[in-house]
Design a protein around this motif. Structure first.
Motif, short mmCIF file in Angstrom:
data_model
loop_
_atom_site.label_atom_id
_atom_site.label_comp_id
_atom_site.label_asym_id
_atom_site.label_seq_id
_atom_site.Cartn_x
_atom_site.Cartn_y
_atom_site.Cartn_z
N VAL A 140 0.83 -1.20 0.00
CA VAL A 140 0.00 0.00 0.00
C VAL A 140 0.87 1.25 0.00
O VAL A 140 0.67 2.18 -0.79
CB VAL A 140 -0.95 0.00 1.21
CG1 VAL A 140 -1.57 1.38 1.41
CG2 VAL A 140 -2.04 -1.05 1.05
N ALA A 143 2.80 1.63 -3.27
CA ALA A 143 1.93 2.04 -4.38
C ALA A 143 1.69 3.54 -4.38
O ALA A 143 1.52 4.15 -5.44
CB ALA A 143 0.60 1.30 -4.28
N HIS A 144 1.70 4.14 -3.19
CA HIS A 144 1.42 5.58 -3.08
C HIS A 144 2.67 6.40 -2.79
O HIS A 144 2.57 7.59 -2.47
CB HIS A 144 0.38 5.80 -1.99
CG HIS A 144 -0.96 5.23 -2.32
ND1 HIS A 144 -1.85 5.85 -3.16
CD2 HIS A 144 -1.55 4.05 -1.95
CE1 HIS A 144 -2.95 5.11 -3.28
NE2 HIS A 144 -2.78 4.00 -2.56
N ARG A 150 9.65 4.16 -5.59
CA ARG A 150 9.28 2.90 -6.25
C ARG A 150 10.41 2.40 -7.13
O ARG A 150 10.72 1.21 -7.15
CB ARG A 150 8.01 3.07 -7.08
CG ARG A 150 6.74 3.00 -6.27
CD ARG A 150 5.53 2.76 -7.16
NE ARG A 150 5.32 3.86 -8.08
CZ ARG A 150 4.67 4.97 -7.76
NH1 ARG A 150 4.20 5.13 -6.54
NH2 ARG A 150 4.49 5.93 -8.65
N LEU A 175 1.01 -3.10 -7.87
CA LEU A 175 0.90 -1.76 -7.29
C LEU A 175 -0.13 -0.93 -8.05
O LEU A 175 -0.85 -0.11 -7.45
CB LEU A 175 2.25 -1.06 -7.29
CG LEU A 175 3.36 -1.74 -6.46
CD1 LEU A 175 4.65 -0.95 -6.55
CD2 LEU A 175 2.92 -1.90 -5.00
N LYS A 176 -0.22 -1.14 -9.34
CA LYS A 176 -1.23 -0.45 -10.14
C LYS A 176 -2.63 -0.86 -9.69
O LYS A 176 -3.53 -0.02 -9.55
CB LYS A 176 -1.03 -0.78 -11.62
CG LYS A 176 -2.00 -0.08 -12.55
CD LYS A 176 -1.71 -0.45 -14.01
CE LYS A 176 -2.71 0.21 -14.95
NZ LYS A 176 -2.43 -0.16 -16.36
N ARG A 179 -3.62 0.79 -6.32
CA ARG A 179 -4.13 2.16 -6.47
C ARG A 179 -5.55 2.16 -7.02
O ARG A 179 -6.38 2.99 -6.65
CB ARG A 179 -3.20 2.98 -7.36
CG ARG A 179 -1.84 3.28 -6.73
CD ARG A 179 -1.05 4.28 -7.55
NE ARG A 179 -0.63 3.72 -8.83
CZ ARG A 179 0.49 3.05 -9.03
NH1 ARG A 179 1.32 2.84 -8.01
NH2 ARG A 179 0.80 2.58 -10.22
N GLY A 182 -7.83 -0.03 -4.15
CA GLY A 182 -7.86 0.53 -2.81
C GLY A 182 -7.39 -0.39 -1.71
O GLY A 182 -7.53 -0.08 -0.53
N PRO A 200 -4.96 1.95 2.52
CA PRO A 200 -4.29 3.21 2.89
C PRO A 200 -5.07 4.00 3.93
O PRO A 200 -6.30 3.92 4.01
CB PRO A 200 -4.25 3.98 1.55
CG PRO A 200 -5.40 3.43 0.77
CD PRO A 200 -5.54 1.99 1.18
N ARG A 202 -5.56 7.90 4.86
CA ARG A 202 -5.34 9.21 4.24
C ARG A 202 -5.60 10.34 5.22
O ARG A 202 -6.51 10.27 6.06
CB ARG A 202 -6.26 9.38 3.02
CG ARG A 202 -6.03 8.34 1.93
CD ARG A 202 -7.02 8.52 0.78
NE ARG A 202 -6.90 7.48 -0.21
CZ ARG A 202 -6.04 7.49 -1.23
NH1 ARG A 202 -5.24 8.55 -1.39
NH2 ARG A 202 -5.98 6.49 -2.08
N VAL A 207 -1.59 9.89 1.49
CA VAL A 207 -1.55 8.62 2.20
C VAL A 207 -0.44 8.72 3.25
O VAL A 207 0.73 8.83 2.92
CB VAL A 207 -1.27 7.45 1.23
CG1 VAL A 207 -1.04 6.15 2.01
CG2 VAL A 207 -2.44 7.29 0.27
#
Length: 249
Positions: A140, A143-144, A150, A175-176, A179, A182, A200, A202, A207
């Protein structure tokens, strides 16, 4: 220019990690790369101040004063305080091991953990760091993360179990989906016999943390666990939005 007294003292404290929680004076000197006499003097000063404590067998451990200072860090006093009631509700509902984690460089730093009733191998501890690519909360956060994080992480995909994803293209595809969907999952990628799911947390659009659970199997309960995690993460985020911003670089 030689090492300063401060840098040497920090080297002594930096000799401790999750795998080395108690060290003899000799081991401290070796891991800090200091002469034994220098280590002896610094350890004595740190012990008198309370940064180190001495066990009955003579080994040294991190002292209570360092622990007290650590509690003042924003990630502790802000994020943990905001998350605490939601973590306990989540644990009470699922009886699974619950994690709250932030990104620290290229690793996951676990800032809270509630141990579940179900016997599942869990290697994380509060304060421990694990690789991002092999953990649900780590995926998570990765990915953000900023693109440069990355990119660097993809060059260090170490294999931990036979199921750890070490192919950059495959991880990028995961990872795509994280996102887009969620949430992130793992299947025995960090520990055999343990699966995880994470979402995540937020603060506004940012995030700032990841909330996850470790269970024996995800196949039959994934939608229920994702829903419970998202409700808790939303509550944490709402609480954070009403207080000072919590960020972890």
């Amino acid at each position: 220019m030689g090492a300063t007294v401060t840098s040497r003292a920090l080297a002594v404290l930096g000799a401790f990690d999750g795998e080395h929680r108690a060290l003899s004076l000799t081991d401290l000197a070796r891991r800090a790369e200091l002469p034994l006499a220098t280590a002896h003097r610094l350890v004595g000063e740190l012990h008198r101040w309370g940064a180190l404590a001495r066990e009955p067998n003579g080994d040294y451990v991190i002292g209570r004063r360092i622990w007290q200072l650590g509690l003042l860090a924003p990630v502790q006093s802000g994020l943990r305080q905001a998350a605490s009631p939601f973590l306990h509700d989540l644990y009470g509902t699922t009886l699974a091991t619950v994690h709250l984690a932030v990104r620290d460089g290229l690793e996951v730093l676990y800032v809270e953990r509630l141990a579940g009733h179900v016997s599942v191998p869990v290697v994380s501890r509060v304060g421990s760091r694990l690789p991002m690519h092999a953990t649900g909360v780590g995926k998570v956060l990765l990915a953000h993360a900023p693109e440069e994080i990355r990119t660097e992480a993809l060059t260090k995909l170490t294999r931990i179990t036979a199921y750890t994803i070490t192919q950059p293209a495959r991880l990028l595809e995961q990872l795509k989906r994280v996102r887009a969907e969620g949430y992130a999952t793992t299947g025995e990628e960090m520990s055999l016999g343990a699966c995880s799911v994470a979402v995540p947390v937020r603060n506004g659009d940012a995030v700032v943390a990841a909330l996850g659970m470790v269970v024996p199997d995800l196949r039959r309960q994934l939608p229920r666990l994702v829903s419970a995690l998202q409700v808790a993460a939303h509550g944490i985020g709402r609480t954070l939005a009403g207080s000072s911003s919590v960020q972890w670089k």
